[in-house]
Design a protein around this motif. Structure first.
Motif, PDB file in Angstrom:
ATOM      1  N   LYS A  57      19.199 -20.508 -56.405  1.00 18.58           N
ATOM      2  CA  LYS A  57      20.131 -21.166 -57.320  1.00 18.58           C
ATOM      3  C   LYS A  57      19.880 -20.698 -58.746  1.00 18.58           C
ATOM      4  O   LYS A  57      18.748 -20.406 -59.137  1.00 18.58           O
ATOM      5  CB  LYS A  57      20.021 -22.686 -57.211  1.00 18.58           C
ATOM      6  CG  LYS A  57      18.647 -23.235 -57.538  1.00 18.58           C
ATOM      7  CD  LYS A  57      18.553 -24.731 -57.294  1.00 18.58           C
ATOM      8  CE  LYS A  57      17.120 -25.204 -57.531  1.00 18.58           C
ATOM      9  NZ  LYS A  57      16.938 -26.619 -57.248  1.00 18.58           N
ATOM     10  N   HIS A  58      20.951 -20.597 -59.503  1.00 13.07           N
ATOM     11  CA  HIS A  58      20.896 -20.236 -60.925  1.00 13.07           C
ATOM     12  C   HIS A  58      20.567 -21.512 -61.687  1.00 13.07           C
ATOM     13  O   HIS A  58      21.341 -22.463 -61.678  1.00 13.07           O
ATOM     14  CB  HIS A  58      22.239 -19.655 -61.349  1.00 13.07           C
ATOM     15  CG  HIS A  58      22.324 -19.271 -62.788  1.00 13.07           C
ATOM     16  ND1 HIS A  58      23.524 -19.083 -63.415  1.00 13.07           N
ATOM     17  CD2 HIS A  58      21.369 -19.032 -63.720  1.00 13.07           C
ATOM     18  CE1 HIS A  58      23.304 -18.753 -64.674  1.00 13.07           C
ATOM     19  NE2 HIS A  58      22.011 -18.712 -64.883  1.00 13.07           N
ATOM     20  N   GLU A  78      14.148 -20.089 -56.041  1.00 11.88           N
ATOM     21  CA  GLU A  78      14.373 -19.889 -54.611  1.00 11.88           C
ATOM     22  C   GLU A  78      13.539 -20.878 -53.807  1.00 11.88           C
ATOM     23  O   GLU A  78      12.332 -21.006 -54.015  1.00 11.88           O
ATOM     24  CB  GLU A  78      13.989 -18.469 -54.209  1.00 11.88           C
ATOM     25  CG  GLU A  78      14.170 -18.197 -52.730  1.00 11.88           C
ATOM     26  CD  GLU A  78      13.741 -16.806 -52.324  1.00 11.88           C
ATOM     27  OE1 GLU A  78      13.771 -16.517 -51.106  1.00 11.88           O
ATOM     28  OE2 GLU A  78      13.376 -15.997 -53.199  1.00 11.88           O
ATOM     29  N   GLU A 135      16.317 -18.051 -62.042  1.00 14.59           N
ATOM     30  CA  GLU A 135      16.722 -18.437 -60.691  1.00 14.59           C
ATOM     31  C   GLU A 135      15.527 -19.054 -59.978  1.00 14.59           C
ATOM     32  O   GLU A 135      14.384 -18.670 -60.230  1.00 14.59           O
ATOM     33  CB  GLU A 135      17.206 -17.216 -59.903  1.00 14.59           C
ATOM     34  CG  GLU A 135      18.453 -16.590 -60.476  1.00 14.59           C
ATOM     35  CD  GLU A 135      18.888 -15.325 -59.760  1.00 14.59           C
ATOM     36  OE1 GLU A 135      20.046 -14.929 -59.933  1.00 14.59           O
ATOM     37  OE2 GLU A 135      18.068 -14.719 -59.034  1.00 14.59           O
TER      38      GLU A 135
END
Length: 163
Positions: free
Chosen positions: A88-89, A80, A78
């Motif tokens: 978000k992945h 950030e 992930e």
């Protein structure tokens, strides 16, 4: 992520992420097995979204499956945005690691204790990925390839065959 980690388009280079993934898989498998582990295969690496310079990257690893000497480590990446807080992945991947003893031979690994439905789901999905990989290998080992059949099957592809 630093500017030195970027590719030519200004995003974080996938190869750099792969290197980090391998290190995380090693650490996770070695911790579980309490011995040195090596990468045997990388089953899936799905790059879902690019990682930008300045984003904080988190990699979450879990032991999803254990065999006699092998361990499947699932990793979720992930990113950030530290200004907006948006997470978000970016990547999911599965590494098969093999435990080694001091002589370099394969070492038996401890069993897996499943404590949640999520861990059970991960274990089940790992079994299915292993079965699919074995089917794919078995299929490709037994298919007989001849030029006539290959040429017919390749007609729909954007290639020119100049043999």
């Amino acid at each position: 992520m630093l500017p030195s980690h970027t590719n030519f388009s200004g995003k974080i280079h996938g190869g750099y992420i792969l290197s980090l993934l391998d290190q995380i898989a090693f650490a996770c498998a070695s911790k579980h097995s309490e011995t040195y582990c090596v990468t045997a295969s990388v089953d899936t690496v799905d790059f879902l979204q690019p990682i930008e310079v300045g984003e904080l990257v988190t990699m979450k690893a879990s032991v999803n499956y254990v065999g006699n000497t092998s361990i499947v480590v699932g990793i979720r990446v992930e990113a950030e945005n530290i200004q907006s807080g948006k997470v978000k992945h970016c990547n999911s991947s599965y590494f098969t690691m093999v435990a080694k003893d001091k002589d370099g031979t394969n070492a038996k690994v401890p069993g897996l204790i499943i404590k949640s439905e999520n861990e059970l789901r991960r274990f089940f999905k790992s079994i299915k990925r292993i079965e699919l990989r074995r089917e794919r290998i078995d299929y490709s080992d037994h298919v007989k390839y001849n030029a006539k059949d290959m040429l017919h099957e390749l007609e729909e592809y954007n290639i020119k065959i100049d043999i």
